[in-house]
Enzyme design. Structure first.
Site, PDB file in Angstrom:
ATOM      1  N   SER A 145       0.855  -1.185   0.000  1.00  0.00           N
ATOM      2  CA  SER A 145       0.000   0.000   0.000  1.00  0.00           C
ATOM      3  C   SER A 145       0.886   1.228   0.000  1.00  0.00           C
ATOM      4  O   SER A 145       1.988   1.214   0.568  1.00  0.00           O
ATOM      5  CB  SER A 145      -0.898   0.014   1.235  1.00  0.00           C
ATOM      6  OG  SER A 145      -1.520   1.276   1.394  1.00  0.00           O
ATOM      7  N   TYR A 159      -1.279   0.134  10.655  1.00  0.00           N
ATOM      8  CA  TYR A 159      -1.446  -0.429   9.304  1.00  0.00           C
ATOM      9  C   TYR A 159      -0.298   0.024   8.405  1.00  0.00           C
ATOM     10  O   TYR A 159       0.288  -0.790   7.682  1.00  0.00           O
ATOM     11  CB  TYR A 159      -2.789   0.020   8.741  1.00  0.00           C
ATOM     12  CG  TYR A 159      -3.014  -0.384   7.305  1.00  0.00           C
ATOM     13  CD1 TYR A 159      -3.335  -1.690   6.979  1.00  0.00           C
ATOM     14  CD2 TYR A 159      -2.926   0.554   6.279  1.00  0.00           C
ATOM     15  CE1 TYR A 159      -3.547  -2.074   5.654  1.00  0.00           C
ATOM     16  CE2 TYR A 159      -3.144   0.192   4.960  1.00  0.00           C
ATOM     17  CZ  TYR A 159      -3.452  -1.123   4.657  1.00  0.00           C
ATOM     18  OH  TYR A 159      -3.662  -1.485   3.354  1.00  0.00           O
TER      19      TYR A 159
END
Length: 247
Positions: A145, A159
Site C-alpha cells: 500500500s 497499518y
C-alpha cells in the site's frame, strides 16, 4: 512493434485472499491469461463461487489462515500436486483497522502484524523453497500500500507500519534473490473500491463505491502485467493512485 510479453499459459499462480476484491480479480485474470490458480482464503465459502465460475480444473481452493506457516506450505504443495509446479505467488491477504494508535485493541494490532507481515514472509519462504527445487526462477508479488511509503495517514499508523514492512521485505528479497532469477515485486495501490477499503472508516464518511477510486481489476491488471514481463526485467515497486486522490 508491441513490447514482448511472457506467456502465462500453463503457469501456476498462488493467490492469497482470493475470496474477493483484488485477490479474486487476480485469480480471474490469471485464468483468463491461461494460468492455473491455487486460490487461498481463510473463508472456504468465499472460494466456492470462484471455483464454480472458473472450473475445478483451473482453480484449486485452499482454506487456511496465512498467519500459520503451514498454510503457506499447503498452498504451494497444492500447486505442485495438482499442476506439477508453482511459478508465481501473490501475497494479497491483508487486514486493516483504522483509528488512532490507542483506538485499536491489542488483538487487532496483533492481527494486522501477523496477517500482513508474517503472512507475507511465510508465503515468500514457501515459494523460494519451491522455486529453488524446480530451478528456473519465479515471481513473488506482494500487495502492499502507498500507506507504507512514509505517507501513512494519521488514522492508520499501525497499518502503515505493516505495509512499510512489506515494502522493505520486497526490496531486500529482490537483492537476495534476483541472482537466482526470482523476481520480487511490491504493488502499492492507494484507495481501491473494495470492502476492505470501505471498512473501519479508512476514508471517513467517503464511500469508495461512489468513486472515483480504483477498482480491484485495475490492481489485478498490474499484477498480471508484472508476471507477463519478459524474464530479463523486473519491477521492484509499482505505486498506483486514482486520478482524484492526493498524495
Amino acid at each position: 512493434m508491441p513490447a514482448p510479453t511472457r506467456d502465462l499459459t500453463g503457469t501456476v499462480v498462488v493467490v492469497t485472499g482470493a475470496g474477493g476484491g483484488i485477490g479474486g480479480a487476480t485469480a480471474r485474470l490469471a485464468v483468463e491469461a491461461g494460468a492455473r490458480v491455487v486460490a487461498g482464503d481463510v473463508r472456504g465459502d468465499a472460494l466456492t463461487p470462484l471455483v464454480d465460475e472458473l472450473g475445478a480444473d483451473r482453480v484449486v481452493p485452499v482454506v487456511g489462515d496465512v498467519r500459520d506457516e503451514a498454510t503457506a506450505d499447503a498452498l504451494v504443495a497444492a500447486g505442485t500436486e495438482a499442476f506439477g509446479r508453482v511459478d508465481s505467488v501473490v501475497a494479497n491477504a491483508a487486514v486493516g483497522f483504522y483509528g488512532g494508535v490507542l483506538d485499536m485493541s491489542a488483538d487487532q494490532i496483533s492481527l494486522m502484524v501477523d496477517v500482513n507481515v508474517k503472512g507475507t514472509v511465510w508465503l515468500a519462504r514457501a515459494a523460494v523453497r519451491c522455486f529453488r527445487a524446480q530451478g528456473g526462477g519465479g515471481d513473488v508479488v506482494i500487495l502492499g500500500s502507498v500507506a507504507g511509503l512514509l505517507i501513512g495517514g494519521g488514522q492508520e499508523a499501525v497499518y502503515a507500519a505493516t505495509k512499510g514492512a512489506q515494502i522493505n521485505l520486497g526490496y531486500a528479497l529482490d537483492r537476495e534473490l534476483r541472482g537466482e532469477g526470482i523476481r520480487t515485486t511490491v504493488i502499492a495501490p492507494a484507495g481501491v473500491n473494495t470492502a476492505f477499503a470501505a471498512a473501519d472508516g479508512r476514508f471517513g464518511d467517503g464511500d469508495p463505491a461512489s468513486g472515483p477510486f480504483m477498482e480491484p481489476g485495475d490492481i489485478a491488471g498490474a499484477v498480471l502485467h508484472t508476471l507477463q514481463q519478459p524474464r530479463r526485467m523486473r519491477t521492484e515497486l509499482w505505486t498506483m493512485w486514482s486520478l482524484a486522490e492526493k498524495h
